[in-house]
Scaffold this motif. Structure first.
Motif, PDB file in Angstrom:
ATOM      1  N   SER A 424     -25.144 -84.723  54.813  1.00 15.78           N
ATOM      2  CA  SER A 424     -23.984 -83.850  54.587  1.00 15.78           C
ATOM      3  C   SER A 424     -24.288 -82.468  55.153  1.00 15.78           C
ATOM      4  O   SER A 424     -24.731 -82.347  56.276  1.00 15.78           O
ATOM      5  CB  SER A 424     -23.605 -83.817  53.105  1.00 15.78           C
ATOM      6  N   PHE A 510     -16.537 -81.494  51.828  1.00 13.01           N
ATOM      7  CA  PHE A 510     -15.102 -81.771  51.963  1.00 13.01           C
ATOM      8  C   PHE A 510     -14.255 -80.503  51.807  1.00 13.01           C
ATOM      9  O   PHE A 510     -13.043 -80.543  51.974  1.00 13.01           O
ATOM     10  CB  PHE A 510     -14.674 -82.828  50.951  1.00 13.01           C
ATOM     11  N   ASP A 511     -14.913 -79.393  51.469  1.00 15.06           N
ATOM     12  CA  ASP A 511     -14.235 -78.113  51.447  1.00 15.06           C
ATOM     13  C   ASP A 511     -14.460 -77.348  52.749  1.00 15.06           C
ATOM     14  O   ASP A 511     -13.959 -76.242  52.916  1.00 15.06           O
ATOM     15  CB  ASP A 511     -14.761 -77.270  50.272  1.00 15.06           C
ATOM     16  N   PRO A 516      -9.803 -82.753  55.160  1.00 13.74           N
ATOM     17  CA  PRO A 516      -9.460 -82.663  53.739  1.00 13.74           C
ATOM     18  C   PRO A 516      -8.605 -81.447  53.387  1.00 13.74           C
ATOM     19  O   PRO A 516      -7.871 -81.468  52.397  1.00 13.74           O
ATOM     20  CB  PRO A 516     -10.843 -82.566  53.070  1.00 13.74           C
ATOM     21  N   ARG A 524      -7.235 -83.561  46.821  1.00 11.34           N
ATOM     22  CA  ARG A 524      -8.497 -83.118  47.425  1.00 11.34           C
ATOM     23  C   ARG A 524      -9.575 -82.854  46.374  1.00 11.34           C
ATOM     24  O   ARG A 524     -10.728 -83.281  46.532  1.00 11.34           O
ATOM     25  CB  ARG A 524      -8.240 -81.850  48.238  1.00 11.34           C
ATOM     26  N   PHE A 528     -12.177 -85.891  46.440  1.00  9.89           N
ATOM     27  CA  PHE A 528     -13.084 -85.556  47.541  1.00  9.89           C
ATOM     28  C   PHE A 528     -14.104 -84.495  47.143  1.00  9.89           C
ATOM     29  O   PHE A 528     -15.296 -84.682  47.335  1.00  9.89           O
ATOM     30  CB  PHE A 528     -12.270 -85.105  48.771  1.00  9.89           C
ATOM     31  N   LEU A 529     -13.638 -83.387  46.572  1.00  9.48           N
ATOM     32  CA  LEU A 529     -14.590 -82.371  46.135  1.00  9.48           C
ATOM     33  C   LEU A 529     -15.393 -82.841  44.921  1.00  9.48           C
ATOM     34  O   LEU A 529     -16.520 -82.397  44.717  1.00  9.48           O
ATOM     35  CB  LEU A 529     -13.855 -81.073  45.788  1.00  9.48           C
TER      36      LEU A 529
END
Length: 599
Positions: A424, A510-511, A516, A524, A528-529
């Motif tokens: 990541s 994802f931010d 996203p 989101r 995702f977050l």
């Protein structure tokens, strides 16, 4: 066997050890008792017990990643074997030698509602170099010979030209436990001996390669993940010094930061939004070797263009990552670049003389269809230097966050330490931040075979165990860390282990990445977050790690000396940041890169 002895298992272990397997990681269980007992009674190997099979697999991966020698991995039957799967897949794509020994139920009991009985033959296919199944002991004299053959072949394949995992499934009947005082019989015959060798090009393969190399005004050598190799580094250093029409793009895990002619921040050069700058950096010939490259900018630069690409690896099959593969060169990279340097130098010296050769190379760098204003290597260096200066200015003016923390930690890393990078954002930040010349690590590794977040802690533990003389630091995000806390749950925690945890309390990537941000917040954030409230203070206490917490640059600076103290024992430094700030800084970073221009 009626008395619980298992001579075939004993022969299997004896051959593996005789063939050079000296490290074993054992996940405890009952069906695997014959394997475990056979290993535990030897005094010429190191065995470590790790309770969680997924963690055990990655610890073995970390050990083998560092030593480049096969590490044995043992578990009981059923889902225990399935839990080795992620580490096996990572080892396959990263080219790490593992010897996976899974105990199994007898074949007649599969699908008969017997405990821990599943289909285990070829369980990890196709993500292994080979799959074998040990025969049950039928008393025939050919059976021990067959077992020895399987074991020899398995170790050979695991450590071959293309190393990787090999699986041996071991079905066992009860009784499983040998009687007290039982000792294994000596090895019946020596294991297969495979002499050291490597593939090499025939003589008539060189003229067309040299012609293409010399005709290309801009040559880009792309180095993906690769273990440290002093011969490779020396050949590349000399080649790049001799030819300014060649440049190097090396990922941080290519372990080429030691090169005088190389660099560790080349990804900064490719964030420009200026078409003329990118056109000047785009090569006429790509020479690719190693595993994955982190940069998405590089893929964007190279894909969709008719640029011929050579892939150098000791195999007849090569990936086409950049949709440009034209030539596969089945050779170890060090041998190929050494030969390329020697043959190119000798050939041009004979034709033009050594002085004229350098002048000609510089002229080639300018005489391009894209009108590159500088020698190719100089253009890359100029863009990288400009990007590094702008990045330092940016991090000095923006609020403290993950990006600044990574740069600060890498700038304080003890020289010679071994660095493990989580996936990541951790590896992306490190790739952009680069490595400080005074704080260069001994090597850099990451699980980039499949780029998953699972197993990062366990792999770092294995790497630290393999190199007890060097500090081993893991840089990891919060989801990767908490997902793999069981990598610390065993009796082998190495005192040289250091963990820097970047805790933004969720899936911060994802931010940051594009995509996203187009989702409504109600989707989101929870999906995702995935916000989470945990801190690592209690985890550190549970497993006996010294603990620091920092949420400012000053607090981080104050913590680093004690954290890196070589005499302190294993330690964890938790850097807490805010997702919104991290997003703001990265957006500013992307905008800064977009404004870079080649002078």
């Amino acid at each position: 066997m009626a008395d619980g002895a298992h001579p075939l298992v004993e022969q299997l272990i004896a051959v593996c050890v005789a063939a050079g397997v000296r490290e074993f990681v054992i996940a405890p269980g009952s069906r695997s008792a014959p394997l475990t007992v056979a290993l535990s009674r030897r005094n010429d190997i190191t065995c470590r017990v790790v309770y969680d099979e997924r963690a055990a697999g990655y610890i073995a991966l970390g050990l083998a990643q560092q030593t480049r020698r096969a590490v044995g991995l043992v578990c009981t039957s059923g889902t225990a074997a399935v839990n080795f799967g992620p580490a096996v897949v990572e080892a396959y794509y990263q080219g790490v030698p593992l010897l996976v020994l899974t105990a199994d139920r007898p074949p007649e009991w599969i699908d008969q509602q017997d405990n821990q009985a599943i289909h285990q033959h070829a369980l990890y296919a196709p993500h292994v170099r080979a799959s074998f199944s040990l025969p049950l002991d039928d008393g025939h004299p050919d059976t021990p010979w067959f077992v020895q053959r399987i074991a020899s072949q398995a170790v050979t394949l695991a450590q071959g030209w293309e190393p990787g995992p090999v699986h041996i499934n071991v079905p066992l009947r009860e009784p499983l436990y040998p009687p007290p005082g039982h000792r294994a019989a000596p090895l019946a015959a020596p294991p297969l001996q495979v002499m050291a060798a490597a593939p090499a090009l025939y003589e008539d393969a060189w003229p067309p390669l040299l012609a293409q190399w010399q005709a290309a005004p801009r040559k880009l050598i792309v180095a993906g993940q690769h273990p440290p190799d002093s011969a490779l580094a020396a050949a590349l250093n000399a080649l790049l010094a001799a030819d300014p029409s060649a440049a190097l793009f090396a990922d941080i895990v290519a372990n080429l930061h030691v090169l005088e002619q190389g660099s560790s921040q080349r990804d900064l050069a490719l964030g420009s939004s200026d078409p003329a700058t990118l056109d000047a950096l785009r090569p006429n010939l790509i020479v690719n070797f190693g595993g994955q490259v982190t940069s998405k900018y590089l893929k964007k630069l190279l894909r969709g263009h008719t640029i011929p690409l050579w892939h150098v690896r000791p195999s007849l099959i090569a990936p086409d990552t950049y949709q440009a593969l034209r030539t596969v060169i089945p050779s170890p990279p060090a041998a190929f670049f050494t030969q390329l340097l020697e043959r190119n130098w000798i050939g041009e010296r004979r034709e033009n003389g050594s002085t004229q050769r350098r002048k000609g190379a510089k002229a080639q760098g300018r005489a391009t269809g894209n009108s590159a204003p500088l020698d190719y290597a100089i253009a890359w260096k100029q863009m990288e230097t400009q990007g590094a200066e702008k990045l330092a200015e940016l991090l000095a003016t923006e609020p403290f966050g993950e990006f600044a923390a990574v740069a600060q930690v890498l700038g304080a890393l003890p020289a010679g330490a071994h660095l493990q990078l989580g996936n990541s954002m951790a590896i992306r930040y490190a790739n952009f931040s680069g490595l400080h010349p005074a704080h260069q690590p001994g090597r850099v590794d990451s699980n980039r075979g499949t780029s998953g977040i699972d197993g990062t802690v366990s792999t770092a533990v294995g790497a630290a165990l393999a190199n007890p003389q060097a500090l081993a630091m893991l840089l990891v995000g919060d989801l990767g860390f908490f997902y793999d806390r069981n990598g610390l749950w065993h009796a082998h925690l190495p005192p040289n282990l250091r963990i820097v945890l970047l805790n933004n309390h969720g899936g911060g990537i994802f931010d940051i990445i594009e995509g996203p941000d187009r989702l409504e917040d109600a989707v989101r954030r929870p999906f995702f977050l995935t916000p989470q409230p945990l801190t690592a203070a209690r985890t550190a206490a549970d497993f006996g790690l010294r603990y620091w917490q920092a949420d400012t640059a000053a607090a981080l600076a104050a913590a680093l000396p004690g954290f890196f103290d070589v005499n302190g024992g294993p330690a964890l430094l938790e850097v807490e940041t805010d997702m919104a700030i991290n997003r703001r800084v990265f957006q500013a970073f992307r905008a800064m890169l977009g404004g870079l221009r080649l002078a």
